[in-house]
Write a protein that holds these residues in place. Sequence first.
Motif, PDB file in Angstrom:
ATOM      1  N   ILE A  93       3.946   7.146   1.566  1.00  0.00           N
ATOM      2  CA  ILE A  93       2.826   6.205   1.435  1.00  0.00           C
ATOM      3  C   ILE A  93       3.304   4.765   1.566  1.00  0.00           C
ATOM      4  O   ILE A  93       2.778   4.004   2.383  1.00  0.00           O
ATOM      5  CB  ILE A  93       2.070   6.446   0.112  1.00  0.00           C
ATOM      6  CG1 ILE A  93       1.363   7.816   0.174  1.00  0.00           C
ATOM      7  CG2 ILE A  93       1.045   5.329  -0.141  1.00  0.00           C
ATOM      8  CD1 ILE A  93       0.796   8.309  -1.146  1.00  0.00           C
ATOM      9  N   VAL A  94       4.308   4.370   0.802  1.00  0.00           N
ATOM     10  CA  VAL A  94       4.726   2.956   0.831  1.00  0.00           C
ATOM     11  C   VAL A  94       5.479   2.586   2.108  1.00  0.00           C
ATOM     12  O   VAL A  94       5.346   1.468   2.599  1.00  0.00           O
ATOM     13  CB  VAL A  94       5.529   2.545  -0.430  1.00  0.00           C
ATOM     14  CG1 VAL A  94       4.688   2.715  -1.685  1.00  0.00           C
ATOM     15  CG2 VAL A  94       6.851   3.289  -0.549  1.00  0.00           C
ATOM     16  N   ASP A  95       6.259   3.529   2.664  1.00  0.00           N
ATOM     17  CA  ASP A  95       7.009   3.227   3.881  1.00  0.00           C
ATOM     18  C   ASP A  95       6.102   3.057   5.093  1.00  0.00           C
ATOM     19  O   ASP A  95       6.497   2.459   6.093  1.00  0.00           O
ATOM     20  CB  ASP A  95       8.040   4.322   4.177  1.00  0.00           C
ATOM     21  CG  ASP A  95       9.217   4.302   3.214  1.00  0.00           C
ATOM     22  OD1 ASP A  95       9.328   3.355   2.417  1.00  0.00           O
ATOM     23  OD2 ASP A  95      10.025   5.258   3.267  1.00  0.00           O
ATOM     24  N   ASN A  96       4.905   3.589   5.011  1.00  0.00           N
ATOM     25  CA  ASN A  96       3.968   3.501   6.135  1.00  0.00           C
ATOM     26  C   ASN A  96       2.878   2.459   5.913  1.00  0.00           C
ATOM     27  O   ASN A  96       1.854   2.468   6.582  1.00  0.00           O
ATOM     28  CB  ASN A  96       3.366   4.880   6.430  1.00  0.00           C
ATOM     29  CG  ASN A  96       4.375   5.776   7.103  1.00  0.00           C
ATOM     30  OD1 ASN A  96       4.738   5.549   8.248  1.00  0.00           O
ATOM     31  ND2 ASN A  96       4.863   6.768   6.387  1.00  0.00           N
ATOM     32  N   GLY A  97       3.093   1.563   4.946  1.00  0.00           N
ATOM     33  CA  GLY A  97       2.181   0.443   4.770  1.00  0.00           C
ATOM     34  C   GLY A  97       1.078   0.643   3.754  1.00  0.00           C
ATOM     35  O   GLY A  97       0.099  -0.098   3.755  1.00  0.00           O
ATOM     36  N   ARG A 153      -4.460   1.801  -0.647  1.00  0.00           N
ATOM     37  CA  ARG A 153      -4.958   0.679   0.156  1.00  0.00           C
ATOM     38  C   ARG A 153      -4.008   0.488   1.317  1.00  0.00           C
ATOM     39  O   ARG A 153      -2.788   0.576   1.161  1.00  0.00           O
ATOM     40  CB  ARG A 153      -5.028  -0.606  -0.664  1.00  0.00           C
ATOM     41  CG  ARG A 153      -6.158  -0.584  -1.662  1.00  0.00           C
ATOM     42  CD  ARG A 153      -6.557  -2.005  -2.084  1.00  0.00           C
ATOM     43  NE  ARG A 153      -7.605  -1.913  -3.069  1.00  0.00           N
ATOM     44  CZ  ARG A 153      -7.439  -2.128  -4.364  1.00  0.00           C
ATOM     45  NH1 ARG A 153      -6.266  -2.467  -4.824  1.00  0.00           N
ATOM     46  NH2 ARG A 153      -8.434  -2.020  -5.196  1.00  0.00           N
ATOM     47  N   CYS A 154      -4.576   0.228   2.478  1.00  0.00           N
ATOM     48  CA  CYS A 154      -3.790  -0.010   3.685  1.00  0.00           C
ATOM     49  C   CYS A 154      -4.323  -1.246   4.380  1.00  0.00           C
ATOM     50  O   CYS A 154      -5.527  -1.493   4.382  1.00  0.00           O
ATOM     51  CB  CYS A 154      -3.902   1.166   4.651  1.00  0.00           C
ATOM     52  SG  CYS A 154      -3.391   2.736   3.958  1.00  0.00           S
ATOM     53  N   TYR A 160      -3.013   3.916   7.672  1.00  0.00           N
ATOM     54  CA  TYR A 160      -3.621   5.107   7.061  1.00  0.00           C
ATOM     55  C   TYR A 160      -3.309   6.354   7.901  1.00  0.00           C
ATOM     56  O   TYR A 160      -2.928   7.392   7.351  1.00  0.00           O
ATOM     57  CB  TYR A 160      -5.125   4.899   6.918  1.00  0.00           C
ATOM     58  CG  TYR A 160      -5.860   6.099   6.380  1.00  0.00           C
ATOM     59  CD1 TYR A 160      -5.595   6.593   5.106  1.00  0.00           C
ATOM     60  CD2 TYR A 160      -6.821   6.764   7.151  1.00  0.00           C
ATOM     61  CE1 TYR A 160      -6.260   7.694   4.608  1.00  0.00           C
ATOM     62  CE2 TYR A 160      -7.497   7.859   6.654  1.00  0.00           C
ATOM     63  CZ  TYR A 160      -7.211   8.331   5.388  1.00  0.00           C
ATOM     64  OH  TYR A 160      -7.867   9.426   4.899  1.00  0.00           O
ATOM     65  N   ARG A 161      -3.419   6.243   9.205  1.00  0.00           N
ATOM     66  CA  ARG A 161      -3.128   7.392  10.081  1.00  0.00           C
ATOM     67  C   ARG A 161      -1.656   7.811   9.963  1.00  0.00           C
ATOM     68  O   ARG A 161      -1.344   9.007   9.952  1.00  0.00           O
ATOM     69  CB  ARG A 161      -3.500   7.072  11.527  1.00  0.00           C
ATOM     70  CG  ARG A 161      -5.005   7.115  11.776  1.00  0.00           C
ATOM     71  CD  ARG A 161      -5.349   7.057  13.263  1.00  0.00           C
ATOM     72  NE  ARG A 161      -5.238   5.717  13.813  1.00  0.00           N
ATOM     73  CZ  ARG A 161      -6.188   4.798  13.744  1.00  0.00           C
ATOM     74  NH1 ARG A 161      -7.330   5.085  13.159  1.00  0.00           N
ATOM     75  NH2 ARG A 161      -6.006   3.600  14.279  1.00  0.00           N
ATOM     76  N   ARG A 162      -0.765   6.837   9.883  1.00  0.00           N
ATOM     77  CA  ARG A 162       0.664   7.156   9.712  1.00  0.00           C
ATOM     78  C   ARG A 162       0.904   7.896   8.393  1.00  0.00           C
ATOM     79  O   ARG A 162       1.674   8.855   8.337  1.00  0.00           O
ATOM     80  CB  ARG A 162       1.516   5.881   9.753  1.00  0.00           C
ATOM     81  CG  ARG A 162       1.659   5.251  11.116  1.00  0.00           C
ATOM     82  CD  ARG A 162       2.739   4.170  11.137  1.00  0.00           C
ATOM     83  NE  ARG A 162       2.595   3.153  10.102  1.00  0.00           N
ATOM     84  CZ  ARG A 162       1.944   1.998  10.253  1.00  0.00           C
ATOM     85  NH1 ARG A 162       1.350   1.715  11.396  1.00  0.00           N
ATOM     86  NH2 ARG A 162       1.896   1.131   9.261  1.00  0.00           N
ATOM     87  N   ILE A 163       0.250   7.441   7.341  1.00  0.00           N
ATOM     88  CA  ILE A 163       0.396   8.084   6.035  1.00  0.00           C
ATOM     89  C   ILE A 163      -0.121   9.516   6.091  1.00  0.00           C
ATOM     90  O   ILE A 163       0.553  10.449   5.628  1.00  0.00           O
ATOM     91  CB  ILE A 163      -0.337   7.266   4.936  1.00  0.00           C
ATOM     92  CG1 ILE A 163       0.397   5.935   4.716  1.00  0.00           C
ATOM     93  CG2 ILE A 163      -0.444   8.057   3.637  1.00  0.00           C
ATOM     94  CD1 ILE A 163      -0.385   4.909   3.908  1.00  0.00           C
ATOM     95  N   LEU A 164      -1.317   9.697   6.665  1.00  0.00           N
ATOM     96  CA  LEU A 164      -1.871  11.054   6.794  1.00  0.00           C
ATOM     97  C   LEU A 164      -0.921  11.961   7.560  1.00  0.00           C
ATOM     98  O   LEU A 164      -0.670  13.103   7.151  1.00  0.00           O
ATOM     99  CB  LEU A 164      -3.225  11.023   7.506  1.00  0.00           C
ATOM    100  CG  LEU A 164      -4.424  10.560   6.707  1.00  0.00           C
ATOM    101  CD1 LEU A 164      -5.672  10.578   7.586  1.00  0.00           C
ATOM    102  CD2 LEU A 164      -4.634  11.421   5.473  1.00  0.00           C
TER     103      LEU A 164
END
Length: 176
Positions: A93-97, A153-154, A160-164
């Motif tokens: 989550i945090v590494d992807n913004g 929050r992004c 968000y897409r990267r996190i998913l």
Amino acid sequence: METKQRREELLKLLQMDIKPMSANNIAERFGVSRQIIVGDIALLRAAGHDILATQSGYILNKSDQEDEDADKDSYILACRHDKGLLEAELYTIVDNGGILVNVSVDHPMFGSIVQPLDIRSRFDADAFLSKVAVTGASLLSSLADGAHLHTIRCANPDAYRRILSGLRELGILYTK
């Protein structure tokens, strides 16, 4: 220092600080026990002050913080995993913004239980993981067989897409 004065000073301290403060650090500052500070916080909350308890300590819920994140979109993620994937989940989550705002579970007796997290970086994630390791505490998700929700929050939909995508790869996204 009298009790009333200590609580007033404690509230001022929380109003000035932008980072959470542990009960131990606050107790040291005022020369009282941790239990006294926990009681003071409870009474300040009862008086209507919005004081959050995070894994890093107490923080006053300020509208300034909400304004700072106002340009970020909020999303809710449904996740399911055991303690072994906690680090991978947080880092993804945090590494992807993303900012991990909170965690919540649905409990059959108590309904929705929500805990603020405010994890914004690997530093914050490592502090949370360290606290879990040191205390040996169970995760909130253990009340629901590993299933839980996160509000994140992004800054943009790409984050968000990267996190998913990352959570999907790990097998963490919850699907019935």
